[in-house]
Design a protein around this motif. Sequence first.
Motif, PDB file in Angstrom:
ATOM      1  N   LEU A 137      35.036  40.872  42.722  1.00  0.00           N
ATOM      2  CA  LEU A 137      36.153  41.817  42.729  1.00  0.00           C
ATOM      3  C   LEU A 137      37.234  41.359  43.701  1.00  0.00           C
ATOM      4  O   LEU A 137      36.939  41.045  44.851  1.00  0.00           O
ATOM      5  CB  LEU A 137      35.666  43.212  43.134  1.00  0.00           C
ATOM      6  N   HIS A 140      41.006  44.580  47.951  1.00  0.00           N
ATOM      7  CA  HIS A 140      42.011  45.644  47.952  1.00  0.00           C
ATOM      8  C   HIS A 140      42.523  45.954  46.547  1.00  0.00           C
ATOM      9  O   HIS A 140      43.665  46.383  46.375  1.00  0.00           O
ATOM     10  CB  HIS A 140      43.182  45.283  48.866  1.00  0.00           C
ATOM     11  N   ALA A 141      41.677  45.746  45.554  1.00  0.00           N
ATOM     12  CA  ALA A 141      42.037  46.076  44.179  1.00  0.00           C
ATOM     13  C   ALA A 141      41.341  47.369  43.776  1.00  0.00           C
ATOM     14  O   ALA A 141      40.859  48.117  44.618  1.00  0.00           O
ATOM     15  CB  ALA A 141      41.655  44.918  43.250  1.00  0.00           C
ATOM     16  N   ARG A 142      41.286  47.633  42.485  1.00  0.00           N
ATOM     17  CA  ARG A 142      40.600  48.804  41.968  1.00  0.00           C
ATOM     18  C   ARG A 142      39.583  48.370  40.924  1.00  0.00           C
ATOM     19  O   ARG A 142      39.692  47.285  40.339  1.00  0.00           O
ATOM     20  CB  ARG A 142      41.602  49.795  41.358  1.00  0.00           C
ATOM     21  N   ALA A 143      38.589  49.215  40.687  1.00  0.00           N
ATOM     22  CA  ALA A 143      37.530  48.877  39.746  1.00  0.00           C
ATOM     23  C   ALA A 143      37.039  50.128  39.042  1.00  0.00           C
ATOM     24  O   ALA A 143      37.181  51.241  39.549  1.00  0.00           O
ATOM     25  CB  ALA A 143      36.372  48.176  40.462  1.00  0.00           C
ATOM     26  N   ALA A 163      31.856  46.446  47.441  1.00  0.00           N
ATOM     27  CA  ALA A 163      33.238  46.708  47.045  1.00  0.00           C
ATOM     28  C   ALA A 163      34.011  47.376  48.171  1.00  0.00           C
ATOM     29  O   ALA A 163      35.158  47.012  48.453  1.00  0.00           O
ATOM     30  CB  ALA A 163      33.256  47.581  45.796  1.00  0.00           C
ATOM     31  N   VAL A 168      37.919  47.632  48.066  1.00  0.00           N
ATOM     32  CA  VAL A 168      38.052  47.987  46.649  1.00  0.00           C
ATOM     33  C   VAL A 168      37.640  49.442  46.447  1.00  0.00           C
ATOM     34  O   VAL A 168      36.584  49.865  46.917  1.00  0.00           O
ATOM     35  CB  VAL A 168      37.179  47.073  45.763  1.00  0.00           C
TER      36      VAL A 168
END
Length: 259
Positions: A137, A140-143, A163, A168
């Motif tokens: 992942l 600092h993104a999204r999931a 995460a 995340v």
Amino acid sequence: MLGEHGRRRAGAGDEFWQYRPAHAGDGLRLVDWRRSARSDTHFVREREWQAAQSVTFWVDDARSMAFSGARDRAPKADRARLLALALSVLLVRAGERVGLAAPDMAPRAGQVQLMRMAARLCDDGASDYGAPDATGLPAHARAVFLSDFLGDLGPVEGALTAAADRGVKGALVMVLDPVEEAFPFDGRTIFESMGGALRHETLRAGDLRGRYLQRLAERKDRLEELARLTGWRFTCHHTGDPAMGALMWLHQALDRVRA
């Protein structure tokens, strides 16, 4: 890549970030003369860096997701894939990047990425129950994790912890068939996992209903607690309900957990 999501630092974007003193090499067009007129120093008006977000999907492909409690109702896997692709289409239209939790499916933008995701989601796994993998992942993104979460919750907890360590955030969607929620069994019944690895026969299935529903409720509570502790959001969706409600919830949930 310009987008609507502020990164809390100076860079390319449309929103004002801060004033800073002008340095050698700054062009005259960068100087904010109105702000500079109030002091003896020239100031440059900086904007906040904006970039598109990355959203990674893990869609459980284990055999348990192939279950359906009625012939006229699609299996859980089909609903999970539908939600992942529908949300991906909305995100790509908004300029975001989407991908799958696989080494060769990193988040990208565009229609070609959607076609690659659709092709990959057609594959079925071999294990009875799935486990998410958060190693790839982007930070600092999204999931989004879509599964029935009926297997061991240890790997799920490990993935959410990993995460969270990478900054995340995202959403957990527990996809269940109405039969799994209601447990309408009575009398002689044979329970068997989709892969055949687990099998249990009973003459009084009705006596198991109370304990089953209690353990299912405890599992939901544990997933909700894990989501809360790691900054994620959790919901349970039934395949007997329209997919639109879950899709709208997911879209709003991702906006609320924006990094």
